[in-house]
Design a protein around this motif. Structure first.
Motif, mmCIF file in Angstrom:
data_model
loop_
_atom_site.group_PDB
_atom_site.id
_atom_site.type_symbol
_atom_site.label_atom_id
_atom_site.label_comp_id
_atom_site.label_asym_id
_atom_site.label_seq_id
_atom_site.Cartn_x
_atom_site.Cartn_y
_atom_site.Cartn_z
ATOM 1 N N ILE A 54 0.835 -1.207 0.000
ATOM 2 C CA ILE A 54 0.000 0.000 0.000
ATOM 3 C C ILE A 54 0.868 1.255 0.000
ATOM 4 O O ILE A 54 0.631 2.204 -0.758
ATOM 5 C CB ILE A 54 -0.943 0.000 1.221
ATOM 6 C CG1 ILE A 54 -1.976 -1.121 1.086
ATOM 7 C CG2 ILE A 54 -1.638 1.356 1.364
ATOM 8 C CD1 ILE A 54 -2.838 -1.322 2.321
ATOM 9 N N GLU A 55 1.904 1.256 0.843
ATOM 10 C CA GLU A 55 2.792 2.415 0.916
ATOM 11 C C GLU A 55 3.461 2.679 -0.429
ATOM 12 O O GLU A 55 3.517 3.817 -0.902
ATOM 13 C CB GLU A 55 3.846 2.200 2.003
ATOM 14 C CG GLU A 55 4.780 3.388 2.172
ATOM 15 C CD GLU A 55 5.811 3.155 3.273
ATOM 16 O OE1 GLU A 55 6.391 4.144 3.748
ATOM 17 O OE2 GLU A 55 6.039 1.989 3.642
ATOM 18 N N GLN A 56 3.960 1.618 -1.084
ATOM 19 C CA GLN A 56 4.649 1.785 -2.358
ATOM 20 C C GLN A 56 3.688 2.256 -3.450
ATOM 21 O O GLN A 56 4.034 3.098 -4.280
ATOM 22 C CB GLN A 56 5.313 0.471 -2.784
ATOM 23 C CG GLN A 56 6.207 0.606 -4.013
ATOM 24 C CD GLN A 56 7.313 1.628 -3.801
ATOM 25 O OE1 GLN A 56 8.051 1.550 -2.830
ATOM 26 N NE2 GLN A 56 7.431 2.586 -4.717
ATOM 27 N N LYS A 57 2.468 1.721 -3.443
ATOM 28 C CA LYS A 57 1.475 2.142 -4.440
ATOM 29 C C LYS A 57 1.144 3.630 -4.287
ATOM 30 O O LYS A 57 1.002 4.351 -5.281
ATOM 31 C CB LYS A 57 0.207 1.314 -4.298
ATOM 32 C CG LYS A 57 0.340 -0.134 -4.734
ATOM 33 C CD LYS A 57 0.405 -0.242 -6.229
ATOM 34 C CE LYS A 57 0.471 -1.693 -6.670
ATOM 35 N NZ LYS A 57 0.562 -1.814 -8.157
ATOM 36 N N LEU A 58 1.029 4.096 -3.051
ATOM 37 C CA LEU A 58 0.729 5.504 -2.807
ATOM 38 C C LEU A 58 1.894 6.392 -3.230
ATOM 39 O O LEU A 58 1.699 7.480 -3.780
ATOM 40 C CB LEU A 58 0.395 5.727 -1.338
ATOM 41 C CG LEU A 58 -0.923 5.105 -0.856
ATOM 42 C CD1 LEU A 58 -1.064 5.263 0.653
ATOM 43 C CD2 LEU A 58 -2.108 5.738 -1.570
ATOM 44 N N ILE A 59 3.135 5.938 -2.966
ATOM 45 C CA ILE A 59 4.317 6.698 -3.402
ATOM 46 C C ILE A 59 4.352 6.803 -4.922
ATOM 47 O O ILE A 59 4.583 7.876 -5.492
ATOM 48 C CB ILE A 59 5.602 6.042 -2.872
ATOM 49 C CG1 ILE A 59 5.689 6.203 -1.355
ATOM 50 C CG2 ILE A 59 6.841 6.647 -3.551
ATOM 51 C CD1 ILE A 59 6.840 5.441 -0.723
ATOM 52 N N ASP A 60 4.116 5.675 -5.600
ATOM 53 C CA ASP A 60 4.121 5.666 -7.067
ATOM 54 C C ASP A 60 3.047 6.590 -7.622
ATOM 55 O O ASP A 60 3.257 7.281 -8.619
ATOM 56 C CB ASP A 60 3.903 4.239 -7.588
ATOM 57 C CG ASP A 60 5.075 3.323 -7.283
ATOM 58 O OD1 ASP A 60 6.164 3.843 -6.959
ATOM 59 O OD2 ASP A 60 4.893 2.092 -7.356
ATOM 60 N N ARG A 61 1.894 6.611 -6.968
ATOM 61 C CA ARG A 61 0.801 7.465 -7.442
ATOM 62 C C ARG A 61 1.154 8.937 -7.286
ATOM 63 O O ARG A 61 0.876 9.754 -8.158
ATOM 64 C CB ARG A 61 -0.482 7.136 -6.690
ATOM 65 C CG ARG A 61 -1.653 7.990 -7.121
ATOM 66 C CD ARG A 61 -2.955 7.456 -6.591
ATOM 67 N NE ARG A 61 -3.310 6.193 -7.222
ATOM 68 C CZ ARG A 61 -4.444 5.550 -6.975
ATOM 69 N NH1 ARG A 61 -5.310 6.043 -6.109
ATOM 70 N NH2 ARG A 61 -4.710 4.422 -7.587
ATOM 71 N N ARG A 62 1.777 9.289 -6.156
ATOM 72 C CA ARG A 62 2.175 10.691 -5.951
ATOM 73 C C ARG A 62 3.186 11.120 -6.992
ATOM 74 O O ARG A 62 3.151 12.236 -7.488
ATOM 75 C CB ARG A 62 2.737 10.876 -4.538
ATOM 76 C CG ARG A 62 1.666 10.900 -3.450
ATOM 77 C CD ARG A 62 2.226 11.451 -2.158
ATOM 78 N NE ARG A 62 3.266 10.602 -1.603
ATOM 79 C CZ ARG A 62 3.039 9.614 -0.741
ATOM 80 N NH1 ARG A 62 1.802 9.357 -0.346
ATOM 81 N NH2 ARG A 62 4.033 8.891 -0.268
ATOM 82 N N ARG A 63 4.103 10.209 -7.326
ATOM 83 C CA ARG A 63 5.101 10.533 -8.348
ATOM 84 C C ARG A 63 4.444 10.746 -9.706
ATOM 85 O O ARG A 63 4.791 11.668 -10.452
ATOM 86 C CB ARG A 63 6.132 9.415 -8.436
ATOM 87 C CG ARG A 63 7.091 9.364 -7.248
ATOM 88 C CD ARG A 63 7.992 8.154 -7.342
ATOM 89 N NE ARG A 63 8.959 8.119 -6.256
ATOM 90 C CZ ARG A 63 9.733 7.067 -5.982
ATOM 91 N NH1 ARG A 63 9.650 5.971 -6.725
ATOM 92 N NH2 ARG A 63 10.588 7.112 -4.972
#
Length: 220
Positions: A54-63
């Motif tokens: 979940i954390e990685q998906k949110l980081i990727d989305r922000r990028r």
């Protein structure tokens, strides 16, 4: 599940949607769910793994949501690399490399021209910045005459500079703002062509006057 996912996409389109299921089958409903979720997980899924995902998906989305860079920013951030690329190309060009010059002399005025070029790409009134670019181009034309360049060598230098700039842009293409990319490239190409014209004009005038620096004159 499919009805829930579809409703979620309509009411909260920005949400992160993950499915945990015991059924990895490939029937149409499962495939439809796979195509609408951010991640499709087969149980069991350890909690640390789920949280990290979940954390990685949110980081990727922000990028991916972050605004892209303009070419001007890429040129400014990679100016040193651009100059090194240009120097390598000039050394690999046997005609340019034969000139008895230091590396500083080979790229004299170039970094200033690229910096002005980067400013011009974002300027509300590009013509004001372009005057500074063309002045640098004129000074460069005189110095190239003093350093023993010929007209074909001037054209070779301009080609290597353009290639170095475009290579840096290409290497950073994934970071660029697509909305401004074509506009910036067109303005970039136009300015590089205008620079070459003024460099050649000042070179020819220097050849006629014995290498004197040209007086500053407004551009046509």
């Amino acid at each position: 599940g499919l009805a829930l996912i579809s409703a979620m996409r309509r009411t909260q389109p920005g949400s992160l949607v993950l499915i945990r299921t015991c059924y990895p089958g490939f029937d149409p409903a499962v495939e439809a769910m796979r195509n609408q979720v951010d991640e499709y997980l087969i149980k069991p899924v350890p909690l640390p793994t789920l949280l990290n995902l979940i954390e990685q998906k949110l980081i990727d989305r922000r990028r991916s949501d972050a605004p892209g860079k303009r070419i001007s920013q890429v040129l400014g951030e990679n100016l040193f690399e651009l100059m090194q690329r240009l120097l390598r190309a000039m050394h690999e060009d046997l005609r340019l490399n034969a000139l008895p010059l230091t590396d500083e002399q080979r790229i004299e005025y170039t970094s200033q021209m690229v910096e002005y070029l980067a400013e011009m790409l974002e300027a509300a009134d590009p013509q004001q910045i372009e005057q500074s670019i063309l002045r640098q181009a004129e000074l460069q034309g005189v110095r190239r005459f003093q350093h023993g360049y010929t007209v074909p060598l001037l054209a070779a230098y301009a080609r290597h500079l353009q290639r170095a700039i475009l290579d840096v842009v290409h290497d950073n293409i994934s970071e660029l703002d697509e909305a401004h990319l074509l506009f910036d490239l067109k303005r970039l190409q136009s300015s590089l062509g205008l620079q070459l014209e003024h460099t050649l004009q000042a070179y020819l005038e220097a050849a006629e006057s014995g290498g004197e620096m040209p007086a500053h004159r407004p551009s046509a």
